[in-house]
Design a protein around this motif. Structure first.
Motif, mmCIF file in Angstrom:
data_model
loop_
_atom_site.group_PDB
_atom_site.id
_atom_site.type_symbol
_atom_site.label_atom_id
_atom_site.label_comp_id
_atom_site.label_asym_id
_atom_site.label_seq_id
_atom_site.Cartn_x
_atom_site.Cartn_y
_atom_site.Cartn_z
ATOM 1 N N ARG A 192 -3.886 -18.156 -27.821
ATOM 2 C CA ARG A 192 -4.730 -17.406 -26.470
ATOM 3 C C ARG A 192 -3.781 -17.365 -25.283
ATOM 4 O O ARG A 192 -3.261 -17.969 -24.617
ATOM 5 C CB ARG A 192 -6.342 -17.666 -26.304
ATOM 6 C CG ARG A 192 -7.059 -16.673 -25.641
ATOM 7 C CD ARG A 192 -8.551 -17.937 -24.984
ATOM 8 N NE ARG A 192 -9.261 -16.774 -24.169
ATOM 9 C CZ ARG A 192 -10.082 -16.931 -23.694
ATOM 10 N NH1 ARG A 192 -10.774 -17.983 -23.438
ATOM 11 N NH2 ARG A 192 -11.350 -16.250 -23.767
ATOM 12 N N VAL A 193 -3.698 -16.402 -24.966
ATOM 13 C CA VAL A 193 -3.340 -15.740 -23.443
ATOM 14 C C VAL A 193 -4.181 -15.012 -22.655
ATOM 15 O O VAL A 193 -4.767 -15.255 -22.785
ATOM 16 C CB VAL A 193 -2.159 -14.300 -23.882
ATOM 17 C CG1 VAL A 193 -0.988 -14.978 -25.010
ATOM 18 C CG2 VAL A 193 -2.745 -13.463 -24.280
ATOM 19 N N THR A 194 -4.015 -14.598 -21.134
ATOM 20 C CA THR A 194 -4.395 -14.023 -20.359
ATOM 21 C C THR A 194 -5.004 -12.945 -20.467
ATOM 22 O O THR A 194 -4.327 -12.046 -21.083
ATOM 23 C CB THR A 194 -4.199 -14.742 -18.836
ATOM 24 O OG1 THR A 194 -2.846 -13.628 -18.670
ATOM 25 C CG2 THR A 194 -3.373 -16.022 -18.584
ATOM 26 N N GLU A 195 -5.854 -12.513 -19.862
ATOM 27 C CA GLU A 195 -6.297 -11.540 -18.974
ATOM 28 C C GLU A 195 -4.772 -10.076 -19.426
ATOM 29 O O GLU A 195 -4.542 -9.107 -19.185
ATOM 30 C CB GLU A 195 -7.016 -11.190 -18.727
ATOM 31 C CG GLU A 195 -8.691 -11.422 -19.067
ATOM 32 C CD GLU A 195 -10.092 -10.989 -18.341
ATOM 33 O OE1 GLU A 195 -9.753 -9.775 -17.169
ATOM 34 O OE2 GLU A 195 -10.854 -11.780 -18.664
ATOM 35 N N ASP A 196 -4.467 -10.939 -17.988
ATOM 36 C CA ASP A 196 -3.308 -10.081 -17.300
ATOM 37 C C ASP A 196 -1.917 -9.553 -18.696
ATOM 38 O O ASP A 196 -1.380 -8.480 -18.071
ATOM 39 C CB ASP A 196 -2.775 -11.137 -16.247
ATOM 40 C CG ASP A 196 -3.427 -10.142 -14.428
ATOM 41 O OD1 ASP A 196 -4.721 -9.770 -15.104
ATOM 42 O OD2 ASP A 196 -3.236 -11.336 -13.663
ATOM 43 N N GLN A 197 -1.997 -11.117 -19.004
ATOM 44 C CA GLN A 197 -0.899 -10.733 -20.127
ATOM 45 C C GLN A 197 -1.572 -9.310 -21.083
ATOM 46 O O GLN A 197 -0.309 -8.950 -22.081
ATOM 47 C CB GLN A 197 0.087 -11.631 -21.229
ATOM 48 C CG GLN A 197 -0.141 -12.874 -20.488
ATOM 49 C CD GLN A 197 0.604 -13.952 -20.647
ATOM 50 O OE1 GLN A 197 -0.838 -15.162 -20.649
ATOM 51 N NE2 GLN A 197 1.172 -14.744 -21.185
ATOM 52 N N VAL A 198 -2.823 -9.268 -21.579
ATOM 53 C CA VAL A 198 -3.390 -8.442 -22.720
ATOM 54 C C VAL A 198 -2.997 -7.131 -22.128
ATOM 55 O O VAL A 198 -2.501 -6.238 -22.542
ATOM 56 C CB VAL A 198 -4.689 -8.619 -22.801
ATOM 57 C CG1 VAL A 198 -5.412 -7.741 -23.906
ATOM 58 C CG2 VAL A 198 -5.184 -10.134 -23.350
ATOM 59 N N TYR A 199 -3.742 -6.762 -20.642
ATOM 60 C CA TYR A 199 -3.421 -5.856 -20.319
ATOM 61 C C TYR A 199 -2.241 -5.194 -19.367
ATOM 62 O O TYR A 199 -2.109 -3.530 -20.279
ATOM 63 C CB TYR A 199 -4.075 -5.317 -18.789
ATOM 64 C CG TYR A 199 -6.075 -5.460 -18.401
ATOM 65 C CD1 TYR A 199 -5.832 -4.332 -19.084
ATOM 66 C CD2 TYR A 199 -6.206 -6.893 -18.565
ATOM 67 C CE1 TYR A 199 -8.180 -4.093 -20.002
ATOM 68 C CE2 TYR A 199 -8.083 -6.325 -18.470
ATOM 69 C CZ TYR A 199 -9.015 -5.373 -18.982
ATOM 70 O OH TYR A 199 -9.971 -4.565 -19.406
ATOM 71 N N ALA A 200 -1.106 -6.107 -19.382
ATOM 72 C CA ALA A 200 0.729 -5.990 -19.912
ATOM 73 C C ALA A 200 0.952 -5.480 -20.851
ATOM 74 O O ALA A 200 1.390 -4.012 -20.894
ATOM 75 C CB ALA A 200 1.160 -6.843 -19.472
ATOM 76 N N SER A 201 0.240 -5.784 -21.824
ATOM 77 C CA SER A 201 0.972 -5.021 -23.095
ATOM 78 C C SER A 201 0.453 -4.078 -23.780
ATOM 79 O O SER A 201 0.847 -2.894 -23.411
ATOM 80 C CB SER A 201 0.073 -6.159 -24.591
ATOM 81 O OG SER A 201 1.158 -5.322 -25.337
ATOM 82 N N ILE A 202 -1.055 -3.692 -23.011
ATOM 83 C CA ILE A 202 -2.165 -2.480 -23.274
ATOM 84 C C ILE A 202 -1.239 -1.368 -22.463
ATOM 85 O O ILE A 202 -0.993 0.060 -22.860
ATOM 86 C CB ILE A 202 -3.320 -2.537 -22.681
ATOM 87 C CG1 ILE A 202 -4.138 -3.454 -23.689
ATOM 88 C CG2 ILE A 202 -3.924 -1.216 -22.463
ATOM 89 C CD1 ILE A 202 -5.427 -4.254 -23.655
ATOM 90 N N PHE A 203 -0.862 -1.125 -21.759
ATOM 91 C CA PHE A 203 -0.246 -0.276 -21.083
ATOM 92 C C PHE A 203 1.141 -0.120 -21.692
ATOM 93 O O PHE A 203 1.363 0.980 -20.647
ATOM 94 C CB PHE A 203 -0.888 -1.101 -18.961
ATOM 95 C CG PHE A 203 -1.511 -0.787 -18.232
ATOM 96 C CD1 PHE A 203 -2.538 0.576 -18.663
ATOM 97 C CD2 PHE A 203 -2.390 -2.018 -17.737
ATOM 98 C CE1 PHE A 203 -3.634 -0.001 -18.064
ATOM 99 C CE2 PHE A 203 -3.344 -1.942 -17.342
ATOM 100 C CZ PHE A 203 -4.250 -0.978 -17.553
ATOM 101 N N SER A 204 1.876 -1.205 -21.231
ATOM 102 C CA SER A 204 3.488 -1.139 -22.057
ATOM 103 C C SER A 204 2.722 -0.117 -23.085
ATOM 104 O O SER A 204 3.746 0.821 -23.218
ATOM 105 C CB SER A 204 4.153 -2.713 -22.220
ATOM 106 O OG SER A 204 4.798 -2.006 -23.215
ATOM 107 N N ASP A 205 2.199 -0.419 -23.928
ATOM 108 C CA ASP A 205 1.867 0.315 -25.067
ATOM 109 C C ASP A 205 1.540 1.760 -25.062
ATOM 110 O O ASP A 205 1.644 2.877 -25.766
ATOM 111 C CB ASP A 205 0.774 -0.143 -26.255
ATOM 112 C CG ASP A 205 1.683 -1.674 -26.746
ATOM 113 O OD1 ASP A 205 2.389 -1.576 -27.620
ATOM 114 O OD2 ASP A 205 0.005 -1.828 -27.301
#
Length: 359
Positions: A28-41
């Motif tokens: 599991r990764v952190t919420e911030d890491q998920v959002y960083a991937s979302i905004f990068s994509d």
């Protein structure tokens, strides 16, 4: 989009960025890491996707630059990042690609799909086969939805509008200057006609509790005598009215209520809605808190049944801007959903200690 659906409900997730090549678990990764991937994509998508009006033929309905920008704005709003959401929304508004359609129900019927209000919608069609929405065994082609069968007043009627939602609409009897016509656009009630006016809803042909309204959005019986599990009505994921209301919310938080008024009042001014502009006697907008209440009301009545309310409530609760808790017996642990035990059991990188708080 999938990662936003997951992170907004469960928080940090085991996030896949490549196809699985082994049975090894994913931590599991952190919420911030998920959002960083979302905004990068989404940044990548915005740089590469064309504008909506460049699509023709069988490409009509594909995700466009505006769809990626709108999803980026939604993700920022969920985090309370209003200043970061504003540039995405401004570019959509100024792109000239979108406008409100005159007729509200053009957004939820088959003949007017991918119209000028549509930012992105999931494509369904009965043109390629009638295997039915079950089609689990692959015997036949089905690109259809059975939402009509699930929600329909003369079908299963498994999903009913809540009475608080129904009562949220402005009515003269409750002190409004005008009855909000979106009541009749969103809901079927006993005595309403369907099937092109040839049939009437009655206590005999409506399933279950006849005192409650039924959903009208996405129902095929506006032109058919009955629902079934095959419907070709597209599902609207993001439409321009949502963008305008997000823009109103952003401006209220960044610049104040006067900057929000033009955007929220555009939605009220739709040709077949024509509700009095804000401020009204019921919804004054002289300060930021009053405008928040007006925006929350407008989002609820305009976007009812479009699978948006849940995340609206979640983000407003996190930001402390809900005037009243709408869910009876709400508990802090409900801020995130529990991770299913089977997900923990099937992922060797997860243990019970990864479970969300309170479960």
């Amino acid at each position: 989009m999938a990662n936003f659906e997951l992170v907004s409900l469960w928080g940090g997730i085991p996030m896949m960025t490549t196809s699985a090549s082994s049975p090894n678990g994913i931590p599991r990764v952190t919420e911030d890491q998920v959002y960083a991937s979302i905004f990068s994509d989404l940044s990548e998508a915005i740089s590469r996707l064309p504008l909506k009006n460049t699509y023709t033929g069988t490409d009509v309905g594909r995700a466009s630059k505006g769809a990626a920008q709108a999803l980026a704005a939604k993700a920022h709003l969920f985090r309370g990042e209003f200043a970061q959401a504003k540039p995405f929304l401004l570019e959509i508004v100024s792109s000239g690609q979108y406008s409100l359609v005159d007729r509200y129900l053009d957004n939820f019927e088959e003949e007017n799909e991918n119209n000028e209000e549509s930012v992105w919608e999931i494509q369904f069609s009965e043109a390629f086969g009638d295997a039915g929405a079950w089609n689990g065994d692959g015997n036949g082609i089905a690109e259809v939805t059975f939402r009509g069968q699930e929600y329909g007043p003369t079908a299963w009627r498994n999903v009913l509008p809540s009475l608080p939602l129904f009562n949220e609409y402005e009515k003269v009897a409750n002190g409004a200057a005008k009855d909000d016509p979106r009541v009749s656009y969103n809901f079927f009630r006993i005595g309403d006609t369907y099937n092109g006016g040839q049939n009437v809803l009655s206590a005999e042909n409506v399933q279950g509790n006849i005192e409650r309204p039924s959903w009208r959005k996405y129902q095929m019986i506006y032109k058919r005598p009955s629902e079934d599990v095959r419907s070709g009505i597209n599902f609207r994921v993001i439409r321009y009215a949502d963008v305008l209301l997000m823009m109103a919310e952003v401006e209220n938080e960044v610049s104040g209520p006067s900057a929000a008024l033009p955007y929220i009042n555009q939605v009220r001014a739709r040709t077949d809605v024509q509700m009095p502009p804000y401020p009204t006697a019921q919804y004054p907008t002289s300060n930021q808190a009053e405008m928040r209440t007006a925006i929350q009301h407008e989002r609820r009545v305009e976007l009812a049944g479009e699978q948006i309310r849940n995340r609206d409530i979640r983000r407003w609760r996190k930001l402390g801007s809900l005037p009243n808790e709408p869910i009876p017996n709400w508990n802090q642990r409900y801020s995130l959903l529990p991770i299913p035990f089977e997900e923990i059991d099937n992922n060797s990188a997860l243990t019970n200690s990864d479970q969300n708080p309170g479960y």
